[in-house]
Scaffold this motif. Structure first.
Motif, PDB file in Angstrom:
ATOM      1  N   PHE A  45       0.838  -1.187   0.000  1.00 17.51           N
ATOM      2  CA  PHE A  45       0.000   0.000   0.000  1.00 17.51           C
ATOM      3  C   PHE A  45       0.881   1.247   0.000  1.00 17.51           C
ATOM      4  O   PHE A  45       1.943   1.263   0.631  1.00 17.51           O
ATOM      5  N   THR A  46       0.423   2.289  -0.674  1.00 20.17           N
ATOM      6  CA  THR A  46       1.126   3.567  -0.574  1.00 20.17           C
ATOM      7  C   THR A  46       0.885   4.123   0.826  1.00 20.17           C
ATOM      8  O   THR A  46      -0.034   3.695   1.530  1.00 20.17           O
ATOM      9  N   SER A  47       1.678   5.075   1.229  1.00 18.74           N
ATOM     10  CA  SER A  47       1.526   5.635   2.577  1.00 18.74           C
ATOM     11  C   SER A  47       0.166   6.309   2.749  1.00 18.74           C
ATOM     12  O   SER A  47      -0.446   6.232   3.816  1.00 18.74           O
ATOM     13  N   ASN A  48      -0.348   6.960   1.697  1.00 18.71           N
ATOM     14  CA  ASN A  48      -1.680   7.594   1.779  1.00 18.71           C
ATOM     15  C   ASN A  48      -2.787   6.559   1.939  1.00 18.71           C
ATOM     16  O   ASN A  48      -3.716   6.754   2.724  1.00 18.71           O
ATOM     17  N   MET A  49      -2.679   5.461   1.201  1.00 17.95           N
ATOM     18  CA  MET A  49      -3.690   4.406   1.308  1.00 17.95           C
ATOM     19  C   MET A  49      -3.649   3.775   2.696  1.00 17.95           C
ATOM     20  O   MET A  49      -4.689   3.574   3.315  1.00 17.95           O
ATOM     21  N   LYS A  50      -2.454   3.486   3.191  1.00 14.90           N
ATOM     22  CA  LYS A  50      -2.311   2.869   4.511  1.00 14.90           C
ATOM     23  C   LYS A  50      -2.829   3.804   5.603  1.00 14.90           C
ATOM     24  O   LYS A  50      -3.519   3.375   6.527  1.00 14.90           O
ATOM     25  N   GLN A  51      -2.556   5.088   5.476  1.00 14.33           N
ATOM     26  CA  GLN A  51      -3.034   6.055   6.461  1.00 14.33           C
ATOM     27  C   GLN A  51      -4.561   6.130   6.448  1.00 14.33           C
ATOM     28  O   GLN A  51      -5.195   6.189   7.506  1.00 14.33           O
ATOM     29  N   SER A  52      -5.175   6.088   5.267  1.00 15.01           N
ATOM     30  CA  SER A  52      -6.643   6.108   5.160  1.00 15.01           C
ATOM     31  C   SER A  52      -7.263   4.869   5.796  1.00 15.01           C
ATOM     32  O   SER A  52      -8.273   4.959   6.487  1.00 15.01           O
ATOM     33  N   ILE A  53      -6.654   3.729   5.551  1.00 13.40           N
ATOM     34  CA  ILE A  53      -7.170   2.479   6.127  1.00 13.40           C
ATOM     35  C   ILE A  53      -7.036   2.507   7.647  1.00 13.40           C
ATOM     36  O   ILE A  53      -7.985   2.193   8.364  1.00 13.40           O
ATOM     37  N   ASP A  54      -5.859   2.885   8.133  1.00 16.58           N
ATOM     38  CA  ASP A  54      -5.609   2.886   9.572  1.00 16.58           C
ATOM     39  C   ASP A  54      -6.457   3.913  10.323  1.00 16.58           C
ATOM     40  O   ASP A  54      -6.822   3.694  11.471  1.00 16.58           O
ATOM     41  N   SER A  55      -6.787   5.025   9.675  1.00 18.19           N
ATOM     42  CA  SER A  55      -7.589   6.058  10.340  1.00 18.19           C
ATOM     43  C   SER A  55      -9.090   5.880  10.107  1.00 18.19           C
ATOM     44  O   SER A  55      -9.875   6.743  10.481  1.00 18.19           O
ATOM     45  N   ARG A  56      -9.465   4.779   9.476  1.00 17.74           N
ATOM     46  CA  ARG A  56     -10.884   4.471   9.202  1.00 17.74           C
ATOM     47  C   ARG A  56     -11.568   5.554   8.371  1.00 17.74           C
ATOM     48  O   ARG A  56     -12.682   5.970   8.649  1.00 17.74           O
ATOM     49  N   GLN A  57     -10.896   5.985   7.332  1.00 25.90           N
ATOM     50  CA  GLN A  57     -11.472   6.990   6.438  1.00 25.90           C
ATOM     51  C   GLN A  57     -11.169   6.592   4.998  1.00 25.90           C
ATOM     52  O   GLN A  57     -10.178   7.036   4.420  1.00 25.90           O
ATOM     53  N   PHE A  58     -12.029   5.754   4.452  1.00 22.74           N
ATOM     54  CA  PHE A  58     -11.826   5.292   3.080  1.00 22.74           C
ATOM     55  C   PHE A  58     -13.167   5.059   2.403  1.00 22.74           C
ATOM     56  O   PHE A  58     -14.201   4.921   3.052  1.00 22.74           O
ATOM     57  N   VAL A  59     -13.127   5.045   1.075  1.00 20.57           N
ATOM     58  CA  VAL A  59     -14.315   4.810   0.253  1.00 20.57           C
ATOM     59  C   VAL A  59     -13.996   3.702  -0.736  1.00 20.57           C
ATOM     60  O   VAL A  59     -12.929   3.706  -1.358  1.00 20.57           O
ATOM     61  N   VAL A  60     -14.920   2.764  -0.877  1.00 20.89           N
ATOM     62  CA  VAL A  60     -14.791   1.706  -1.879  1.00 20.89           C
ATOM     63  C   VAL A  60     -15.897   1.925  -2.904  1.00 20.89           C
ATOM     64  O   VAL A  60     -17.083   1.831  -2.589  1.00 20.89           O
ATOM     65  N   ASN A  61     -15.508   2.261  -4.131  1.00 18.56           N
ATOM     66  CA  ASN A  61     -16.475   2.394  -5.225  1.00 18.56           C
ATOM     67  C   ASN A  61     -16.610   1.039  -5.897  1.00 18.56           C
ATOM     68  O   ASN A  61     -15.610   0.357  -6.132  1.00 18.56           O
ATOM     69  N   VAL A  62     -17.849   0.647  -6.196  1.00 15.38           N
ATOM     70  CA  VAL A  62     -18.075  -0.678  -6.779  1.00 15.38           C
ATOM     71  C   VAL A  62     -18.583  -0.571  -8.209  1.00 15.38           C
ATOM     72  O   VAL A  62     -19.308   0.361  -8.558  1.00 15.38           O
ATOM     73  N   ASN A  63     -18.172  -1.533  -9.032  1.00 14.39           N
ATOM     74  CA  ASN A  63     -18.564  -1.590 -10.447  1.00 14.39           C
ATOM     75  C   ASN A  63     -19.427  -2.793 -10.773  1.00 14.39           C
ATOM     76  O   ASN A  63     -20.159  -2.781 -11.746  1.00 14.39           O
ATOM     77  N   ASN A  64     -19.294  -3.862  -9.978  1.00 16.73           N
ATOM     78  CA  ASN A  64     -19.995  -5.116 -10.262  1.00 16.73           C
ATOM     79  C   ASN A  64     -20.652  -5.643  -8.996  1.00 16.73           C
ATOM     80  O   ASN A  64     -20.093  -5.516  -7.910  1.00 16.73           O
ATOM     81  N   ILE A 115     -21.075   2.402  13.305  1.00 17.83           N
ATOM     82  CA  ILE A 115     -20.454   1.084  13.244  1.00 17.83           C
ATOM     83  C   ILE A 115     -20.539   0.455  14.627  1.00 17.83           C
ATOM     84  O   ILE A 115     -20.154   1.061  15.621  1.00 17.83           O
ATOM     85  N   LYS A 116     -21.071  -0.755  14.656  1.00 14.29           N
ATOM     86  CA  LYS A 116     -21.214  -1.490  15.908  1.00 14.29           C
ATOM     87  C   LYS A 116     -19.907  -2.181  16.307  1.00 14.29           C
ATOM     88  O   LYS A 116     -19.512  -2.181  17.464  1.00 14.29           O
ATOM     89  N   ASP A 117     -19.230  -2.773  15.319  1.00 11.89           N
ATOM     90  CA  ASP A 117     -17.986  -3.491  15.560  1.00 11.89           C
ATOM     91  C   ASP A 117     -17.099  -3.330  14.333  1.00 11.89           C
ATOM     92  O   ASP A 117     -17.582  -3.398  13.194  1.00 11.89           O
ATOM     93  N   TYR A 118     -15.801  -3.135  14.545  1.00 10.01           N
ATOM     94  CA  TYR A 118     -14.856  -2.901  13.450  1.00 10.01           C
ATOM     95  C   TYR A 118     -13.551  -3.624  13.751  1.00 10.01           C
ATOM     96  O   TYR A 118     -12.956  -3.430  14.811  1.00 10.01           O
ATOM     97  N   ASN A 119     -13.118  -4.484  12.835  1.00 13.43           N
ATOM     98  CA  ASN A 119     -11.841  -5.194  12.968  1.00 13.43           C
ATOM     99  C   ASN A 119     -11.086  -5.070  11.665  1.00 13.43           C
ATOM    100  O   ASN A 119     -11.662  -5.256  10.585  1.00 13.43           O
ATOM    101  N   GLN A 120      -9.796  -4.780  11.763  1.00 13.15           N
ATOM    102  CA  GLN A 120      -8.967  -4.612  10.578  1.00 13.15           C
ATOM    103  C   GLN A 120      -7.613  -5.249  10.815  1.00 13.15           C
ATOM    104  O   GLN A 120      -7.052  -5.158  11.910  1.00 13.15           O
ATOM    105  N   LYS A 121      -7.094  -5.927   9.767  1.00 16.64           N
ATOM    106  CA  LYS A 121      -5.749  -6.494   9.849  1.00 16.64           C
ATOM    107  C   LYS A 121      -5.143  -6.555   8.451  1.00 16.64           C
ATOM    108  O   LYS A 121      -5.861  -6.565   7.448  1.00 16.64           O
ATOM    109  N   TYR A 122      -3.826  -6.571   8.412  1.00 14.97           N
ATOM    110  CA  TYR A 122      -3.093  -6.737   7.163  1.00 14.97           C
ATOM    111  C   TYR A 122      -2.690  -8.204   7.030  1.00 14.97           C
ATOM    112  O   TYR A 122      -2.293  -8.828   8.007  1.00 14.97           O
TER     113      TYR A 122
END
Length: 168
Positions: A45-64, A115-122
């Protein structure tokens, strides 16, 4: 006139076994090549992407969309799932069977809730696995999100009153 076919059969068998051995060698070479190329191209991950993930501030756009038991649906409008701090903003379509809904069909997968529960790992392969649980007056939702360093993502949604659905 007598023809001895035993020598010809041996020759045919030898050429067939050589062809089979050659095919096995080609398959082995292709597998080795793919394994070495997969292992050496680990993307991070780039540092910006990792920072967004770690700070819980990201958007996932979907196509399918991939409904359970159905065919893939190519989405022509902009749909997304957003996590911002302690809130989830879901603007996703739903295709599938619903078991119990409020009168009028309810909100579906379009909601903004805490969010009721949030878990994140690499993972060892460099991707990020995020498990987000959201509850509202309509249902309890569990979003399993896989974020990849190359910028792609997949989301699988499970809830009590609808069949599961996946998005990429």
């Amino acid at each position: 006139m007598r023809i001895d076919l035993s020598q010809k059969n041996i020759y045919i068998c030898e050429s067939q076994s050589n062809a089979i051995a050659m095919k096995k060698l080609i398959v082995l070479f292709a597998i080795t090549l793919s394994l070495t190329s997969c292992g050496s191209n680990k993307v991070a991950f780039t540092s910006n992407m990792k920072q967004s993930i770690d700070s819980r501030q990201f958007v996932v756009n979907v196509n399918n969309a991939y409904p359970t038991g159905g065919k893939m649906v190519i989405l022509t409008s902009m749909y997304s799932f957003k996590v911002k701090n302690d809130s989830a903003f879901s603007y996703l379509p739903y295709y599938g069977r619903a078991y119990s809904l409020p009168y009028g069909g309810g909100k579906g997968l379009i909601f903004n809730d805490k969010i009721k529960d949030y878990n994140q790992k690499y993972t060892k392969k460099g991707s990020s696995e995020i498990d987000v649980n959201v509850a509202n007056d309509e249902d309890n939702y569990r979003f399993f999100i896989l974020l990849y360093p190359n910028g792609t993502a997949s989301i699988t949604m499970n809830c009590n009153n609808r069949q599961s659905i996946s998005f990429t």
